[in-house]
Scaffold this motif. Structure first.
Motif, PDB file in Angstrom:
ATOM      1  N   ALA A 197       3.107  10.533  -1.855  1.00 27.99           N
ATOM      2  CA  ALA A 197       1.903  11.363  -1.806  1.00 27.99           C
ATOM      3  C   ALA A 197       2.032  12.584  -2.710  1.00 27.99           C
ATOM      4  O   ALA A 197       3.129  13.059  -3.007  1.00 27.99           O
ATOM      5  CB  ALA A 197       1.629  11.802  -0.376  1.00 27.99           C
ATOM      6  N   SER A 206      -6.188   1.283   7.475  1.00 25.91           N
ATOM      7  CA  SER A 206      -6.976   2.310   6.791  1.00 25.91           C
ATOM      8  C   SER A 206      -8.148   1.667   6.047  1.00 25.91           C
ATOM      9  O   SER A 206      -8.036   0.559   5.516  1.00 25.91           O
ATOM     10  CB  SER A 206      -6.093   3.075   5.794  1.00 25.91           C
ATOM     11  OG  SER A 206      -6.868   3.948   5.006  1.00 25.91           O
ATOM     12  N   GLY A 224       0.727  -1.259   0.000  1.00 23.59           N
ATOM     13  CA  GLY A 224       0.000   0.000   0.000  1.00 23.59           C
ATOM     14  C   GLY A 224       0.752   1.301   0.000  1.00 23.59           C
ATOM     15  O   GLY A 224       0.126   2.360  -0.163  1.00 23.59           O
ATOM     16  N   TRP A 225       2.067   1.341   0.200  1.00 18.94           N
ATOM     17  CA  TRP A 225       2.761   2.621   0.320  1.00 18.94           C
ATOM     18  C   TRP A 225       2.972   3.266  -1.043  1.00 18.94           C
ATOM     19  O   TRP A 225       3.269   2.595  -2.033  1.00 18.94           O
ATOM     20  CB  TRP A 225       4.107   2.438   0.999  1.00 18.94           C
ATOM     21  CG  TRP A 225       4.002   2.069   2.446  1.00 18.94           C
ATOM     22  CD1 TRP A 225       4.133   0.816   2.987  1.00 18.94           C
ATOM     23  CD2 TRP A 225       3.718   2.946   3.535  1.00 18.94           C
ATOM     24  NE1 TRP A 225       3.958   0.861   4.345  1.00 18.94           N
ATOM     25  CE2 TRP A 225       3.697   2.166   4.714  1.00 18.94           C
ATOM     26  CE3 TRP A 225       3.487   4.311   3.636  1.00 18.94           C
ATOM     27  CZ2 TRP A 225       3.452   2.706   5.965  1.00 18.94           C
ATOM     28  CZ3 TRP A 225       3.245   4.846   4.892  1.00 18.94           C
ATOM     29  CH2 TRP A 225       3.224   4.053   6.044  1.00 18.94           C
ATOM     30  N   TYR A 232      -0.304   9.590   6.333  1.00 19.98           N
ATOM     31  CA  TYR A 232       0.848  10.276   5.740  1.00 19.98           C
ATOM     32  C   TYR A 232       1.990  10.351   6.758  1.00 19.98           C
ATOM     33  O   TYR A 232       1.791  10.800   7.890  1.00 19.98           O
ATOM     34  CB  TYR A 232       0.477  11.706   5.328  1.00 19.98           C
ATOM     35  CG  TYR A 232      -0.599  11.794   4.278  1.00 19.98           C
ATOM     36  CD1 TYR A 232      -0.286  11.756   2.918  1.00 19.98           C
ATOM     37  CD2 TYR A 232      -1.944  11.950   4.639  1.00 19.98           C
ATOM     38  CE1 TYR A 232      -1.277  11.859   1.946  1.00 19.98           C
ATOM     39  CE2 TYR A 232      -2.936  12.047   3.678  1.00 19.98           C
ATOM     40  CZ  TYR A 232      -2.589  11.999   2.331  1.00 19.98           C
ATOM     41  OH  TYR A 232      -3.582  12.099   1.374  1.00 19.98           O
ATOM     42  N   GLN A 289      -8.967   6.276   3.929  1.00 17.38           N
ATOM     43  CA  GLN A 289      -8.350   7.562   4.197  1.00 17.38           C
ATOM     44  C   GLN A 289      -6.845   7.376   4.376  1.00 17.38           C
ATOM     45  O   GLN A 289      -6.414   6.600   5.243  1.00 17.38           O
ATOM     46  CB  GLN A 289      -8.954   8.192   5.458  1.00 17.38           C
ATOM     47  CG  GLN A 289      -8.364   9.530   5.831  1.00 17.38           C
ATOM     48  CD  GLN A 289      -8.607  10.589   4.762  1.00 17.38           C
ATOM     49  OE1 GLN A 289      -9.697  10.702   4.199  1.00 17.38           O
ATOM     50  NE2 GLN A 289      -7.563  11.354   4.462  1.00 17.38           N
ATOM     51  N   PRO A 290      -6.021   8.038   3.591  1.00 18.90           N
ATOM     52  CA  PRO A 290      -4.573   7.800   3.662  1.00 18.90           C
ATOM     53  C   PRO A 290      -3.949   8.239   4.983  1.00 18.90           C
ATOM     54  O   PRO A 290      -4.391   9.194   5.624  1.00 18.90           O
ATOM     55  CB  PRO A 290      -4.011   8.625   2.494  1.00 18.90           C
ATOM     56  CG  PRO A 290      -5.163   8.801   1.565  1.00 18.90           C
ATOM     57  CD  PRO A 290      -6.371   8.909   2.455  1.00 18.90           C
ATOM     58  N   ALA A 299       2.579   7.817   1.819  1.00 13.84           N
ATOM     59  CA  ALA A 299       1.224   7.562   2.304  1.00 13.84           C
ATOM     60  C   ALA A 299       0.826   6.123   2.029  1.00 13.84           C
ATOM     61  O   ALA A 299       1.427   5.431   1.196  1.00 13.84           O
ATOM     62  CB  ALA A 299       0.232   8.520   1.640  1.00 13.84           C
ATOM     63  N   THR A 300      -0.197   5.684   2.747  1.00 17.19           N
ATOM     64  CA  THR A 300      -0.786   4.365   2.510  1.00 17.19           C
ATOM     65  C   THR A 300      -2.270   4.417   2.857  1.00 17.19           C
ATOM     66  O   THR A 300      -2.677   5.111   3.797  1.00 17.19           O
ATOM     67  CB  THR A 300      -0.101   3.274   3.343  1.00 17.19           C
ATOM     68  OG1 THR A 300      -0.712   2.007   3.043  1.00 17.19           O
ATOM     69  CG2 THR A 300      -0.226   3.535   4.831  1.00 17.19           C
ATOM     70  N   ALA A 301      -3.076   3.716   2.076  1.00 17.59           N
ATOM     71  CA  ALA A 301      -4.510   3.589   2.349  1.00 17.59           C
ATOM     72  C   ALA A 301      -4.881   2.123   2.453  1.00 17.59           C
ATOM     73  O   ALA A 301      -6.041   1.745   2.265  1.00 17.59           O
ATOM     74  CB  ALA A 301      -5.328   4.273   1.256  1.00 17.59           C
ATOM     75  N   SER A 302      -3.888   1.293   2.759  1.00 23.16           N
ATOM     76  CA  SER A 302      -4.108  -0.154   2.850  1.00 23.16           C
ATOM     77  C   SER A 302      -4.706  -0.523   4.197  1.00 23.16           C
ATOM     78  O   SER A 302      -4.584   0.216   5.176  1.00 23.16           O
ATOM     79  CB  SER A 302      -2.780  -0.883   2.644  1.00 23.16           C
ATOM     80  OG  SER A 302      -2.938  -2.267   2.829  1.00 23.16           O
TER      81      SER A 302
END
Length: 427
Positions: free
Chosen positions: A30, A129, A26-27, A135, A132-133, A50-53
């Motif tokens: 951003a 997540s 996920g990274w 950061y 929503q990311p 960022a990641t949204a995983s």
């Protein structure tokens, strides 16, 4: 030990630093254009990860006594009051305090451990997540006192011993002045410096021109823009690239009480080739090194020369010592050989053979060895070591010369007489 000698500056580790190990899930890098909200200043160095995983991790190994994780906090809350994202920070497997915030901000301390045992540690962050990311912007930590790095960015706070202030400065959230002509000087070793300030927004909003000089050079002007509200972590200016070495940066306020104050919260100083004053801190690979303490700093090239000189002097000194030892052995051997030759010529003027001559020669040789430091007289007398209440006997060698006539084989020979002293009973 003075306070300055133990003052350790924080090291800044950007999100792009390869020392940060991002997990496989996920990274991504951003978009900085979406990270502009809030009044805590811009993201550091213009980058963020960022990641949204649903389950992402990162780790960072370091040697130090504290660590702070900073990033952009943007949290959403659903109708059930469930926030997204969530994260857990731990050091060496032990969770440390996290700091969620419900309003968008950059440079936010996502988690922080201000004190920990001095030594090697591993920071781990686990992120969950639902879209929503999360950061991460950069890390800040206090390294060990003896730490040495190839390069780094250091935080010089407003109370750093390397900063000196003229008249008119006052302590608040950082140091600030509204006195015309008042200045502050930062002494550092590196290639650039960035002034970060806190602007309270309580003073006059009138913009004003200020300036800075580097090593007494030409003034460089910058503008202090008036603000209507408090602004944190504001980048005031960044110096251009400087020659690698020690520098003095002086900032001077151009306004007065009717204009925006000049403020110093901290400096980011790029130390690419800084070393401590001791040669033992040098990099064994020959790369540039620095120590984050406030001890006196010297040029790495000078320090490398010092290290090389130490190596050379050590090698030359060892070689000179070895030559001296060899020379001493050689002189001793030659003297011994000469004395042994003199001994043979003195006590045996002609080649001797047979058991009768061997014994007194050995005895005299041994006696000579015990008394060789006392020397010989012109008559060949060898003084025997003195002993209380006993006269010191003398040994005299008498040499008889023949006529030089040699008889033919078969003729009667006149025996050659060599008088030698008798063997003495050891004292």
């Amino acid at each position: 030990m003075s306070a300055a000698s133990t003052f350790v500056r924080q090291v800044v580790v950007d999100d792009t630093d390869p020392a940060i190990s991002y997990g496989p899930e996920g990274w991504f890098v951003a978009d900085p254009s979406v990270l502009t909200k809030g009044n805590w200043g811009p993201i550091y160095n213009g980058t963020s990860h960022a990641t949204a995983s649903t389950n992402s991790t990162l780790s960072f190994s370091f040697k130090g006594t504290s660590i702070t994780v900073k990033g952009s906090v943007i949290i959403s809350t659903d109708t059930n009051n469930i926030t997204d994202p969530t994260w857990t920070c731990s050091v060496d497997g032990t969770e440390i305090p996290s700091n969620p915030f419900n309003f968008p901000e950059n440079n936010w301390p996502l988690c922080n451990q201000p004190q920990m045992a001095s030594g090697a540690h591993t920071l781990t962050i686990q992120v969950k997540s639902k879209g929503q990311p999360f950061y991460i912007d950069h890390l800040e930590y206090h390294p060990l006192l003896e730490a040495v790095f190839p390069s780094a960015v250091l935080v010089y706070s407003d109370s750093d011993p390397a900063l000196t202030y003229g008249a008119g400065w006052a302590q608040g959230d950082g140091m600030s002045t509204q006195t015309a002509g008042s200045n502050a000087t930062l002494s550092f070793y590196g290639t650039s410096a960035t002034l970060i300030a806190y602007i309270s927004g309580k003073g006059p909003p009138n913009a004003i021109i200020a300036h800075y000089t580097i090593d007494g050079g030409a003034p460089v002007t910058f503008q202090l823009t008036g603000q209507s509200g408090a602004q944190y972590n504001q980048v005031i200016f960044t110096t251009p690239g400087l020659p690698d070495g020690p520098h003095n940066l002086t900032v001077t306020h151009g306004g007065d009480i009717n204009h925006t104050p000049l403020s110093v919260k901290y400096f980011f100083v790029t130390n690419t080739t800084t070393v401590a004053s001791t040669a033992s801190s040098l990099s064994s690979t020959g790369t540039s090194v620095y120590r984050p303490t406030s001890t006196v700093l010297v040029s790495p090239h000078r320090a490398e020369n010092i290290s090389s000189a130490i190596d050379i002097v050590g090698g030359v000194g060892g070689g000179v010592f070895l030559l001296a030892v060899q020379g001493a052995i050689y002189v001793w051997y030659r003297r011994r050989q000469r004395r042994a030759t003199g001994e043979a010529s003195m006590f045996s003027p002609y080649p001797m053979s047979g058991s009768d001559t061997a014994r007194p020669f050995v005895q005299l040789s041994g006696y000579f060895a015990r008394t060789r430091k006392r020397g010989f007289g012109a008559t060949g007398e060898v003084p025997r070591p003195s002993r209380a209440k006993r006269a010191s006997p003398l040994v005299r060698t008498v040499r008889h010369e023949d006529s030089g006539l040699r008889l033919e084989d078969g003729a009667q020979r006149i025996p050659e007489i060599v008088e030698l002293p008798p063997g003495y009973t050891p004292l």
